[in-house]
Scaffold this motif. Structure first.
Motif, PDB file in Angstrom:
ATOM      1  N   MET A 153      -5.512   0.754  11.616  1.00 17.30           N
ATOM      2  CA  MET A 153      -4.718   0.790  10.374  1.00 17.30           C
ATOM      3  C   MET A 153      -5.126  -0.347   9.438  1.00 17.30           C
ATOM      4  O   MET A 153      -5.201  -0.173   8.225  1.00 17.30           O
ATOM      5  CB  MET A 153      -3.219   0.691  10.677  1.00 17.30           C
ATOM      6  CG  MET A 153      -2.669   1.859  11.433  1.00 17.30           C
ATOM      7  SD  MET A 153      -2.886   3.412  10.552  1.00 17.30           S
ATOM      8  CE  MET A 153      -2.702   4.558  11.878  1.00 17.30           C
ATOM      9  N   TRP A 154      -5.380  -1.517   9.995  1.00 18.84           N
ATOM     10  CA  TRP A 154      -5.779  -2.651   9.173  1.00 18.84           C
ATOM     11  C   TRP A 154      -7.133  -2.397   8.508  1.00 18.84           C
ATOM     12  O   TRP A 154      -7.307  -2.676   7.333  1.00 18.84           O
ATOM     13  CB  TRP A 154      -5.826  -3.930   9.991  1.00 18.84           C
ATOM     14  CG  TRP A 154      -6.163  -5.113   9.169  1.00 18.84           C
ATOM     15  CD1 TRP A 154      -7.341  -5.803   9.156  1.00 18.84           C
ATOM     16  CD2 TRP A 154      -5.345  -5.750   8.179  1.00 18.84           C
ATOM     17  NE1 TRP A 154      -7.288  -6.819   8.238  1.00 18.84           N
ATOM     18  CE2 TRP A 154      -6.079  -6.815   7.627  1.00 18.84           C
ATOM     19  CE3 TRP A 154      -4.058  -5.507   7.716  1.00 18.84           C
ATOM     20  CZ2 TRP A 154      -5.561  -7.636   6.624  1.00 18.84           C
ATOM     21  CZ3 TRP A 154      -3.552  -6.332   6.737  1.00 18.84           C
ATOM     22  CH2 TRP A 154      -4.309  -7.378   6.200  1.00 18.84           C
ATOM     23  N   SER A 155      -8.087  -1.844   9.254  1.00 20.74           N
ATOM     24  CA  SER A 155      -9.405  -1.592   8.668  1.00 20.74           C
ATOM     25  C   SER A 155      -9.313  -0.508   7.596  1.00 20.74           C
ATOM     26  O   SER A 155      -9.989  -0.591   6.583  1.00 20.74           O
ATOM     27  CB  SER A 155     -10.425  -1.208   9.748  1.00 20.74           C
ATOM     28  OG  SER A 155     -10.080   0.022  10.350  1.00 20.74           O
ATOM     29  N   LEU A 183       2.850   6.144  10.018  1.00 19.36           N
ATOM     30  CA  LEU A 183       4.197   6.468  10.468  1.00 19.36           C
ATOM     31  C   LEU A 183       4.159   7.206  11.805  1.00 19.36           C
ATOM     32  O   LEU A 183       4.908   6.886  12.728  1.00 19.36           O
ATOM     33  CB  LEU A 183       4.932   7.308   9.423  1.00 19.36           C
ATOM     34  CG  LEU A 183       6.337   7.759   9.814  1.00 19.36           C
ATOM     35  CD1 LEU A 183       7.260   6.561  10.029  1.00 19.36           C
ATOM     36  CD2 LEU A 183       6.898   8.689   8.758  1.00 19.36           C
ATOM     37  N   ASP A 184       3.275   8.195  11.918  1.00 14.32           N
ATOM     38  CA  ASP A 184       3.141   8.938  13.171  1.00 14.32           C
ATOM     39  C   ASP A 184       2.760   8.015  14.323  1.00 14.32           C
ATOM     40  O   ASP A 184       3.292   8.119  15.428  1.00 14.32           O
ATOM     41  CB  ASP A 184       2.102  10.052  13.030  1.00 14.32           C
ATOM     42  CG  ASP A 184       2.551  11.159  12.090  1.00 14.32           C
ATOM     43  OD1 ASP A 184       3.763  11.246  11.799  1.00 14.32           O
ATOM     44  OD2 ASP A 184       1.680  11.921  11.638  1.00 14.32           O
ATOM     45  N   PHE A 185       1.834   7.095  14.053  1.00  7.94           N
ATOM     46  CA  PHE A 185       1.417   6.137  15.072  1.00  7.94           C
ATOM     47  C   PHE A 185       2.591   5.263  15.490  1.00  7.94           C
ATOM     48  O   PHE A 185       2.829   5.048  16.687  1.00  7.94           O
ATOM     49  CB  PHE A 185       0.259   5.277  14.555  1.00  7.94           C
ATOM     50  CG  PHE A 185      -0.128   4.183  15.508  1.00  7.94           C
ATOM     51  CD1 PHE A 185      -0.865   4.471  16.643  1.00  7.94           C
ATOM     52  CD2 PHE A 185       0.253   2.872  15.279  1.00  7.94           C
ATOM     53  CE1 PHE A 185      -1.199   3.467  17.533  1.00  7.94           C
ATOM     54  CE2 PHE A 185      -0.083   1.866  16.156  1.00  7.94           C
ATOM     55  CZ  PHE A 185      -0.817   2.163  17.295  1.00  7.94           C
ATOM     56  N   ALA A 186       3.345   4.762  14.531  1.00  9.65           N
ATOM     57  CA  ALA A 186       4.479   3.894  14.833  1.00  9.65           C
ATOM     58  C   ALA A 186       5.527   4.624  15.666  1.00  9.65           C
ATOM     59  O   ALA A 186       6.084   4.055  16.616  1.00  9.65           O
ATOM     60  CB  ALA A 186       5.092   3.365  13.539  1.00  9.65           C
ATOM     61  N   SER A 188       0.831  -1.197   0.000  1.00 10.08           N
ATOM     62  CA  SER A 188       0.000   0.000   0.000  1.00 10.08           C
ATOM     63  C   SER A 188       0.871   1.255   0.000  1.00 10.08           C
ATOM     64  O   SER A 188       2.035   1.218   0.396  1.00 10.08           O
ATOM     65  CB  SER A 188      -0.922  -0.007   1.212  1.00 10.08           C
ATOM     66  OG  SER A 188      -0.164  -0.004   2.396  1.00 10.08           O
ATOM     67  N   PRO A 189       0.302   2.364  -0.422  1.00 13.80           N
ATOM     68  CA  PRO A 189       1.066   3.609  -0.489  1.00 13.80           C
ATOM     69  C   PRO A 189       1.436   4.109   0.909  1.00 13.80           C
ATOM     70  O   PRO A 189       0.882   3.676   1.909  1.00 13.80           O
ATOM     71  CB  PRO A 189       0.110   4.582  -1.180  1.00 13.80           C
ATOM     72  CG  PRO A 189      -1.238   4.009  -0.991  1.00 13.80           C
ATOM     73  CD  PRO A 189      -1.061   2.534  -0.886  1.00 13.80           C
ATOM     74  N   PHE A 190       2.355   5.048   0.949  1.00 13.85           N
ATOM     75  CA  PHE A 190       2.827   5.642   2.202  1.00 13.85           C
ATOM     76  C   PHE A 190       1.675   6.247   2.983  1.00 13.85           C
ATOM     77  O   PHE A 190       0.789   6.887   2.423  1.00 13.85           O
ATOM     78  CB  PHE A 190       3.863   6.717   1.885  1.00 13.85           C
ATOM     79  CG  PHE A 190       4.307   7.492   3.085  1.00 13.85           C
ATOM     80  CD1 PHE A 190       5.196   6.936   3.976  1.00 13.85           C
ATOM     81  CD2 PHE A 190       3.822   8.763   3.312  1.00 13.85           C
ATOM     82  CE1 PHE A 190       5.609   7.647   5.092  1.00 13.85           C
ATOM     83  CE2 PHE A 190       4.236   9.485   4.425  1.00 13.85           C
ATOM     84  CZ  PHE A 190       5.126   8.927   5.318  1.00 13.85           C
ATOM     85  N   SER A 191       1.685   6.053   4.289  1.00 13.48           N
ATOM     86  CA  SER A 191       0.674   6.629   5.162  1.00 13.48           C
ATOM     87  C   SER A 191       1.363   7.408   6.275  1.00 13.48           C
ATOM     88  O   SER A 191       2.014   6.820   7.145  1.00 13.48           O
ATOM     89  CB  SER A 191      -0.204   5.528   5.765  1.00 13.48           C
ATOM     90  OG  SER A 191      -1.009   6.057   6.799  1.00 13.48           O
ATOM     91  N   GLN A 192       1.214   8.720   6.249  1.00 18.93           N
ATOM     92  CA  GLN A 192       1.804   9.559   7.294  1.00 18.93           C
ATOM     93  C   GLN A 192       1.194   9.225   8.649  1.00 18.93           C
ATOM     94  O   GLN A 192       1.880   9.204   9.667  1.00 18.93           O
ATOM     95  CB  GLN A 192       1.603  11.041   6.975  1.00 18.93           C
ATOM     96  CG  GLN A 192       2.286  11.967   7.968  1.00 18.93           C
ATOM     97  CD  GLN A 192       3.802  11.852   7.932  1.00 18.93           C
ATOM     98  OE1 GLN A 192       4.398  11.841   6.862  1.00 18.93           O
ATOM     99  NE2 GLN A 192       4.427  11.758   9.093  1.00 18.93           N
ATOM    100  N   GLU A 248      -3.050  -1.849  24.822  1.00 18.67           N
ATOM    101  CA  GLU A 248      -4.359  -1.474  24.285  1.00 18.67           C
ATOM    102  C   GLU A 248      -4.218  -0.485  23.132  1.00 18.67           C
ATOM    103  O   GLU A 248      -4.910  -0.603  22.122  1.00 18.67           O
ATOM    104  CB  GLU A 248      -5.229  -0.880  25.394  1.00 18.67           C
ATOM    105  CG  GLU A 248      -5.710  -1.909  26.398  1.00 18.67           C
ATOM    106  CD  GLU A 248      -6.383  -1.296  27.609  1.00 18.67           C
ATOM    107  OE1 GLU A 248      -6.584  -0.051  27.641  1.00 18.67           O
ATOM    108  OE2 GLU A 248      -6.692  -2.057  28.542  1.00 18.67           O
ATOM    109  N   ARG A 249      -3.328   0.498  23.284  1.00 20.83           N
ATOM    110  CA  ARG A 249      -3.092   1.459  22.191  1.00 20.83           C
ATOM    111  C   ARG A 249      -2.551   0.772  20.959  1.00 20.83           C
ATOM    112  O   ARG A 249      -2.947   1.076  19.834  1.00 20.83           O
ATOM    113  CB  ARG A 249      -2.083   2.531  22.621  1.00 20.83           C
ATOM    114  CG  ARG A 249      -2.708   3.697  23.319  1.00 20.83           C
ATOM    115  CD  ARG A 249      -1.778   4.883  23.395  1.00 20.83           C
ATOM    116  NE  ARG A 249      -1.616   5.477  22.071  1.00 20.83           N
ATOM    117  CZ  ARG A 249      -0.497   6.062  21.650  1.00 20.83           C
ATOM    118  NH1 ARG A 249       0.551   6.137  22.419  1.00 20.83           N
ATOM    119  NH2 ARG A 249      -0.421   6.582  20.452  1.00 20.83           N
TER     120      ARG A 249
END
Length: 83
Positions: free
Chosen positions: A75-77, A33-36, A26-30, A66-67
């Protein structure tokens, strides 16, 4: 010799499968990345307390888990729905 060729074919097949699957990434997701990054920072903060008694940090570890679970589910959905 036959086993060596068979092993090389197997490795070649795996490499081809990886190349093909890499094209479907899938394409880049800001947001991802922020979540990670946030989870990494929070995880490192919890790990810094690893020398303390675990019982005093159960709540922090539970919140972190939990987070992480909620973030992965979100992210998966989003990935599954094409967003």
């Amino acid at each position: 010799m036959g086993r060596r060729v068979s092993g090389q074919l197997r490795v070649g097949g795996v490499l081809i499968a990886l190349v093909v699957s890499a094209c479907a990434v899938s394409p880049f997701s800001q947001e991802a990345l922020d979540f990670a990054v946030d989870i990494k920072v929070e995880s490192l903060a919890v790990m810094d307390q690893a020398t303390d008694d675990f019982a005093s940090h159960v709540d922090a570890v539970s919140r972190l888990r939990e987070r992480m679970d909620a973030g992965v589910t979100t992210m998966w959905s989003q990935h599954s729905s094409g967003n």
